[in-house]
Write an enzyme that holds these catalytic residues in place. Sequence first.
Site, PDB file in Angstrom:
ATOM      1  CG  HIS A   4     -23.831 -59.204  -7.671  1.00 10.22           C
ATOM      2  ND1 HIS A   4     -23.795 -58.036  -8.401  1.00 10.22           N
ATOM      3  CD2 HIS A   4     -22.539 -59.638  -7.623  1.00 10.22           C
ATOM      4  CE1 HIS A   4     -22.545 -57.789  -8.788  1.00 10.22           C
ATOM      5  NE2 HIS A   4     -21.770 -58.740  -8.324  1.00 10.22           N
ATOM      6  CG  LEU A  13     -42.130 -56.269 -18.796  1.00 13.37           C
ATOM      7  CD1 LEU A  13     -41.859 -54.857 -19.319  1.00 13.37           C
ATOM      8  CD2 LEU A  13     -41.752 -56.348 -17.320  1.00 13.37           C
ATOM      9  CG  ASP A  46     -22.618 -49.816 -12.168  1.00 13.14           C
ATOM     10  OD1 ASP A  46     -22.079 -50.791 -11.593  1.00 13.14           O
ATOM     11  OD2 ASP A  46     -21.973 -48.864 -12.626  1.00 13.14           O
TER      12      ASP A  46
HETATM   13  C1  FPP Z   1     -22.943 -54.221 -11.750  1.00 11.34           C
HETATM   14  O1  FPP Z   1     -22.634 -53.869 -10.422  1.00 11.34           O
HETATM   15  C2  FPP Z   1     -23.826 -55.375 -11.736  1.00 11.34           C
HETATM   16  C3  FPP Z   1     -23.577 -56.546 -12.370  1.00 11.34           C
HETATM   17  C4  FPP Z   1     -22.356 -56.790 -13.158  1.00 11.34           C
HETATM   18  C5  FPP Z   1     -24.503 -57.676 -12.285  1.00 11.34           C
HETATM   19  C6  FPP Z   1     -25.961 -57.338 -12.168  1.00 11.34           C
HETATM   20  C7  FPP Z   1     -26.669 -58.570 -11.790  1.00 11.34           C
HETATM   21  C8  FPP Z   1     -27.702 -58.666 -10.931  1.00 11.34           C
HETATM   22  C9  FPP Z   1     -28.395 -57.522 -10.333  1.00 11.34           C
HETATM   23  C10 FPP Z   1     -28.236 -59.988 -10.502  1.00 11.34           C
HETATM   24  C11 FPP Z   1     -28.262 -61.126 -11.471  1.00 11.34           C
HETATM   25  C12 FPP Z   1     -29.231 -60.981 -12.560  1.00 11.34           C
HETATM   26  C13 FPP Z   1     -30.410 -61.606 -12.706  1.00 11.34           C
HETATM   27  C14 FPP Z   1     -31.169 -61.403 -13.949  1.00 11.34           C
HETATM   28  C15 FPP Z   1     -30.993 -62.478 -11.687  1.00 11.34           C
HETATM   29  P1  FPP Z   1     -21.129 -53.918  -9.960  1.00 11.34           P
HETATM   30  O2  FPP Z   1     -20.860 -55.232  -9.337  1.00 11.34           O
HETATM   31  O3  FPP Z   1     -20.223 -53.574 -11.089  1.00 11.34           O
HETATM   32  O4  FPP Z   1     -21.096 -52.792  -8.880  1.00 11.34           O
HETATM   33  P2  FPP Z   1     -19.837 -51.891  -8.518  1.00 11.34           P
HETATM   34  O5  FPP Z   1     -19.511 -51.064  -9.729  1.00 11.34           O
HETATM   35  O6  FPP Z   1     -20.344 -51.081  -7.375  1.00 11.34           O
HETATM   36  O7  FPP Z   1     -18.727 -52.814  -8.125  1.00 11.34           O
END
Ligand code: FPP
Length: 264
Positions: free
Chosen positions: A52, A146, A35
Amino acid sequence: MWKFLNGSNKKNVDNSVNIEIDMNNIPVHIAVIMDGNGRWAKQRSLPRTLGHKAGVETLKKIVRECSDIGVKYLTVYAFSTENWKRPKDEVSGLMKLLVEYLRNELNELNENNVIIHTIGNIYKLPEPCIDILNKSIEDTKDNTGLVLNLALNYGGRYEILRAVKNILDDYKKGLISDEDIENLNDSRFSDYLYTKGIPDPDVIIRPSGEQRLSNFLLWQCAYSEFWYSNINWPDFSINDLHKAIRDYQNRDRRFGGVNNGEDK
Ligand code: FPP
């Protein structure tokens, strides 16, 4: 055996790593809610997708380290059943990142003996995602290191409902009996979840300051240790991973019993 990375000659060493962890008590299963990508981007006046993208760089580091220190399962919440509500370009950006990540990393993941596994309904993802996921699962299935478990189009409530429906279906088809239903227990129910065969997470890591589960591994988290930090996922370092592991190692896990479970 203790691992204290600072100054070691280890490959890819992050020089800021200075947290000692007990190598004889490495959590078997670490689950992470990645997150804070959006906030990381906002703080830098960047589009969320670049947050991301930075999050993927963190993921690569953490996968390498988990593999290196002998974590057996790393489950990462990459896309939830609720994330479809996000703007279209953010959703498609995430899907592209997933494809790129697997395309670019598959060789290294294989070299590091990593097994790719998924939880969630991947068949609702765009076709290029399904194709590369199937290829990655197939190409890594004989590895023994893993297990990188990607939670994609995953929701804990959906997973539990799906399990109940599948049990009912099996019952209607005569594949399970009245007696099986009477004897249904935690372990047999778990066999109907996406995580069948995977032990429950020992520790759930959630960076970015939020302290909630957000529909992640609801059944499996019954006795998981939670670890929160204010750091946004793109800034999460190997040192932070070590802090989470060290804190986990100092917890007294009783699983509802007393004295480290001895009197359970
Ligand atoms: C939450 O942060 C994150 C996500 C919903 C997506 C996580 C995905 C990745 C790190 C990359 C894609 C995955 C792979 C496996 C390549 P948020 O966007 O909710 O952050 P915020 O709360 O600060 O807005």
